[in-house]
Motif scaffolding. Sequence first.
Motif, PDB file in Angstrom:
ATOM      1  N   PRO A  68       0.828  -1.304  -0.079  1.00 31.69           N
ATOM      2  CA  PRO A  68      -0.095  -0.088   0.165  1.00 31.69           C
ATOM      3  C   PRO A  68       0.993   1.215   0.098  1.00 31.69           C
ATOM      4  O   PRO A  68       1.973   1.146   0.530  1.00 31.69           O
ATOM      5  N   THR A  69       0.502   2.428  -0.716  1.00 32.01           N
ATOM      6  CA  THR A  69       1.344   3.487  -0.708  1.00 32.01           C
ATOM      7  C   THR A  69       0.404   4.850  -0.417  1.00 32.01           C
ATOM      8  O   THR A  69      -0.320   4.814  -1.208  1.00 32.01           O
ATOM      9  N   GLY A 104       3.487  -5.044  10.336  1.00 28.77           N
ATOM     10  CA  GLY A 104       3.343  -4.837   8.907  1.00 28.77           C
ATOM     11  C   GLY A 104       4.302  -4.735   7.758  1.00 28.77           C
ATOM     12  O   GLY A 104       4.020  -5.074   6.582  1.00 28.77           O
ATOM     13  N   PRO A 105       5.776  -4.396   8.150  1.00 28.47           N
ATOM     14  CA  PRO A 105       6.551  -4.409   7.222  1.00 28.47           C
ATOM     15  C   PRO A 105       6.831  -5.762   6.447  1.00 28.47           C
ATOM     16  O   PRO A 105       7.313  -6.012   5.404  1.00 28.47           O
ATOM     17  N   ALA A 161       5.957   0.528   2.282  1.00 25.29           N
ATOM     18  CA  ALA A 161       6.829   0.989   1.058  1.00 25.29           C
ATOM     19  C   ALA A 161       8.286   1.216   1.641  1.00 25.29           C
ATOM     20  O   ALA A 161       9.241   1.122   1.103  1.00 25.29           O
ATOM     21  N   ASP A 162       8.366   1.543   3.039  1.00 26.84           N
ATOM     22  CA  ASP A 162       9.656   1.772   3.482  1.00 26.84           C
ATOM     23  C   ASP A 162      10.377   0.387   4.536  1.00 26.84           C
ATOM     24  O   ASP A 162      11.081   0.728   5.380  1.00 26.84           O
ATOM     25  N   ALA A 180      -6.983   0.279   1.791  1.00 28.44           N
ATOM     26  CA  ALA A 180      -6.267  -0.202   0.478  1.00 28.44           C
ATOM     27  C   ALA A 180      -5.972  -1.538   0.478  1.00 28.44           C
ATOM     28  O   ALA A 180      -6.031  -2.322  -0.702  1.00 28.44           O
ATOM     29  N   GLY A 234      -7.169   5.367   3.933  1.00 29.69           N
ATOM     30  CA  GLY A 234      -6.662   4.534   4.773  1.00 29.69           C
ATOM     31  C   GLY A 234      -5.943   3.343   4.330  1.00 29.69           C
ATOM     32  O   GLY A 234      -6.450   2.692   3.263  1.00 29.69           O
ATOM     33  N   LYS A 235      -4.855   2.931   5.107  1.00 30.09           N
ATOM     34  CA  LYS A 235      -4.138   1.762   4.756  1.00 30.09           C
ATOM     35  C   LYS A 235      -5.022   0.495   4.810  1.00 30.09           C
ATOM     36  O   LYS A 235      -4.870  -0.587   3.846  1.00 30.09           O
ATOM     37  N   ARG A 283       0.390   6.111  17.591  1.00 31.24           N
ATOM     38  CA  ARG A 283      -0.557   5.657  16.515  1.00 31.24           C
ATOM     39  C   ARG A 283      -0.298   4.168  16.586  1.00 31.24           C
ATOM     40  O   ARG A 283      -1.382   3.481  16.792  1.00 31.24           O
ATOM     41  N   TRP A 325      -3.292   8.133   8.466  1.00 30.18           N
ATOM     42  CA  TRP A 325      -2.262   8.980   9.067  1.00 30.18           C
ATOM     43  C   TRP A 325      -1.479  10.026   8.402  1.00 30.18           C
ATOM     44  O   TRP A 325      -1.293   9.936   6.999  1.00 30.18           O
ATOM     45  N   VAL A 384      -0.955  -0.649  -4.254  1.00 26.41           N
ATOM     46  CA  VAL A 384      -2.140  -0.149  -4.101  1.00 26.41           C
ATOM     47  C   VAL A 384      -2.113   1.402  -3.626  1.00 26.41           C
ATOM     48  O   VAL A 384      -1.541   1.649  -2.401  1.00 26.41           O
TER      49      VAL A 384
HETATM   50  N1  GDD Z   1      -2.751   2.979  -0.196  1.00 30.18           N
HETATM   51  C1  GDD Z   1      -2.680   3.408   1.135  1.00 30.18           C
HETATM   52  N2  GDD Z   1      -3.465   4.272   1.379  1.00 30.18           N
HETATM   53  N3  GDD Z   1      -1.247   3.287   1.868  1.00 30.18           N
HETATM   54  C2  GDD Z   1      -1.093   3.887   2.998  1.00 30.18           C
HETATM   55  C3  GDD Z   1      -2.060   4.971   3.467  1.00 30.18           C
HETATM   56  C4  GDD Z   1      -3.447   5.198   2.776  1.00 30.18           C
HETATM   57  O1  GDD Z   1      -3.983   5.902   3.127  1.00 30.18           O
HETATM   58  N4  GDD Z   1      -1.596   5.297   4.654  1.00 30.18           N
HETATM   59  C5  GDD Z   1      -0.245   4.844   4.807  1.00 30.18           C
HETATM   60  N5  GDD Z   1      -0.171   3.644   3.783  1.00 30.18           N
HETATM   61  C6  GDD Z   1       1.117   3.215   3.641  1.00 30.18           C
HETATM   62  C7  GDD Z   1       2.201   3.922   3.629  1.00 30.18           C
HETATM   63  O2  GDD Z   1       2.541   4.311   2.249  1.00 30.18           O
HETATM   64  C8  GDD Z   1       3.293   2.759   4.003  1.00 30.18           C
HETATM   65  O3  GDD Z   1       3.779   2.056   2.722  1.00 30.18           O
HETATM   66  C9  GDD Z   1       2.354   1.937   5.025  1.00 30.18           C
HETATM   67  O4  GDD Z   1       0.998   1.964   4.546  1.00 30.18           O
HETATM   68  C10 GDD Z   1       2.967   2.249   6.400  1.00 30.18           C
HETATM   69  O5  GDD Z   1       2.659   3.297   6.693  1.00 30.18           O
HETATM   70  P1  GDD Z   1       3.964   4.306   7.147  1.00 30.18           P
HETATM   71  O6  GDD Z   1       3.765   5.678   7.074  1.00 30.18           O
HETATM   72  O7  GDD Z   1       5.442   3.735   6.933  1.00 30.18           O
HETATM   73  O8  GDD Z   1       3.805   4.095   8.824  1.00 30.18           O
HETATM   74  P2  GDD Z   1       4.496   3.388   9.909  1.00 30.18           P
HETATM   75  O9  GDD Z   1       6.075   2.895   9.617  1.00 30.18           O
HETATM   76  O10 GDD Z   1       4.333   4.116  11.144  1.00 30.18           O
HETATM   77  O11 GDD Z   1       3.843   1.882  10.193  1.00 30.18           O
HETATM   78  C11 GDD Z   1       3.795   0.970  11.083  1.00 30.18           C
HETATM   79  O12 GDD Z   1       2.733   1.019  11.760  1.00 30.18           O
HETATM   80  C12 GDD Z   1       1.402   0.762  11.241  1.00 30.18           C
HETATM   81  C13 GDD Z   1       0.164   1.217  12.218  1.00 30.18           C
HETATM   82  O13 GDD Z   1       0.175   2.138  13.117  1.00 30.18           O
HETATM   83  C14 GDD Z   1       3.568  -0.382  10.385  1.00 30.18           C
HETATM   84  O14 GDD Z   1       4.139  -1.319  11.273  1.00 30.18           O
HETATM   85  C15 GDD Z   1       2.523  -0.486   9.671  1.00 30.18           C
HETATM   86  O15 GDD Z   1       2.484  -1.788   8.779  1.00 30.18           O
HETATM   87  C16 GDD Z   1       1.321  -0.330  10.391  1.00 30.18           C
HETATM   88  O16 GDD Z   1       0.066  -0.300   9.561  1.00 30.18           O
END
Ligand code: GDD
Length: 370
Positions: free
Chosen positions: A50-51, A204-205, A138-139, A118, A114-115, A263, A368, A80
């Motif tokens: 998801p991106t 999630g990664p 993505a990261d 997606a 939201g993720k 979060r 977020w 997506v």
């Molecule tokens: N398609 C889509 N739509 N992708 C999204 C959205 C959205 O609205 N919001 C975030 N993403 C994607 C980001 O682009 C990224 O690939 C992934 O979801 C995780 O988001 P990050 O911004 O990297 O958040 P993180 O590193 O803090 O995420 C961690 O915590 C999240 C829960 O709070 C990871 O463990 C995630 O997997 C987890 O969902």
Amino acid sequence: MLDLLALALAGIHFGVPLLYYSYLKRRYLNKPWNIKIDENYKPKVTVIVPTYKEAKFIWSKLDNLYAQEYPKSLIEVIVVDSKSDDGTVDLVKEWASKHLGFNIRLIEEDRRYGKFHALQTALREVDPSSKVIVFTDADAFWERNALNNALSYFADPSVGSVTGSIVYITPINGGKYLENTYREFYNMVRVAESRKYATPVHNGPFLAIRTSLLRRFGLPDFPGSDDSAFGSFIAFAGYRAIQVSDVIVKEPVRGNQLYRKVRRAQHLLLSFLKTKQYVKKLGVYMRTKPFERIWKVEWWLHVINPWLLIVCAALLVMGAFYGSFTALMLLGVGLMLLTLKAYRTWVLQQLYLVIAAIRNLWTREIAWAK
Ligand code: GDD
Ligand code: MN
């Protein structure tokens, strides 16, 4: 009197996780998996990315997937995107045009839902012959053998999901790795729980789920649901949900850490409060003794335990205020210990959970900020 109470609370707050930690380490960290692991098990897999505004990472993310040792003809990638306006989509298209023959597809949502939404969208597009679905961020950068190793556990039909172990890669303060101390502790606990039976928290990664289960049960879908709930969901449905140490994911530290941690804690808490009921309501709940035990302790550690520390600190502050020397001393010791990194990280994690519990009262953090 109040001092004693505070001391007792602190004893429970630190005692329970320490006892649990040493029990897991002694009894389970080296216990055999009791799973038929087959390195030659190579089914078709779908990777879902998801991106949202990932222009900075998406190219290297796709390169990273491309570099997997797993046979390319058996990989399907679905990106997506939710209306990113930073060029993410163009980069995906360009990357795909330079890697013709690699099965990658792009789905564009019409706005940001939201993720989790997606992921649901992408699931509907998965190739019917795909046996395992891997969700990733993505990261998140996988070691080259990640897919190979993860898939070998799926050779055993009792395994429902496999999640990777994360290490952080942005060195701060001249080469020190932010919070890897806590990560090591955390990974140890998760892997040991998995060897015992299953771990409630998935990452999630790298989060792989058997497709047939997703077809039967769907993803746990309640407001605020997130990947952290997938592990408990699979385990409550009667399957092994495991974190393994031979699937390594590197994640750069980015963004506002406080916000990010809170979060993540909000999602974790919701998963502890909702998943079990949700699985029961769905009618697919299967009671397994080892997991019920793991769940109880983890539930306590996430939902109740952080508050003991808060109450304890409040009692000591009150005591000190009313002139208790013991309270003042204990408070001093508690604060001095903050110079120890492991202790400091632990205390911070407790604060995140408490803030998250309060924040959950009015926000679900479905999409977020970036
Ligand atoms: N398609 C889509 N739509 N992708 C999204 C959205 C959205 O609205 N919001 C975030 N993403 C994607 C980001 O682009 C990224 O690939 C992934 O979801 C995780 O988001 P990050 O911004 O990297 O958040 P993180 O590193 O803090 O995420 C961690 O915590 C999240 C829960 O709070 C990871 O463990 C995630 O997997 C987890 O969902
Ligand atoms: Mn991330």
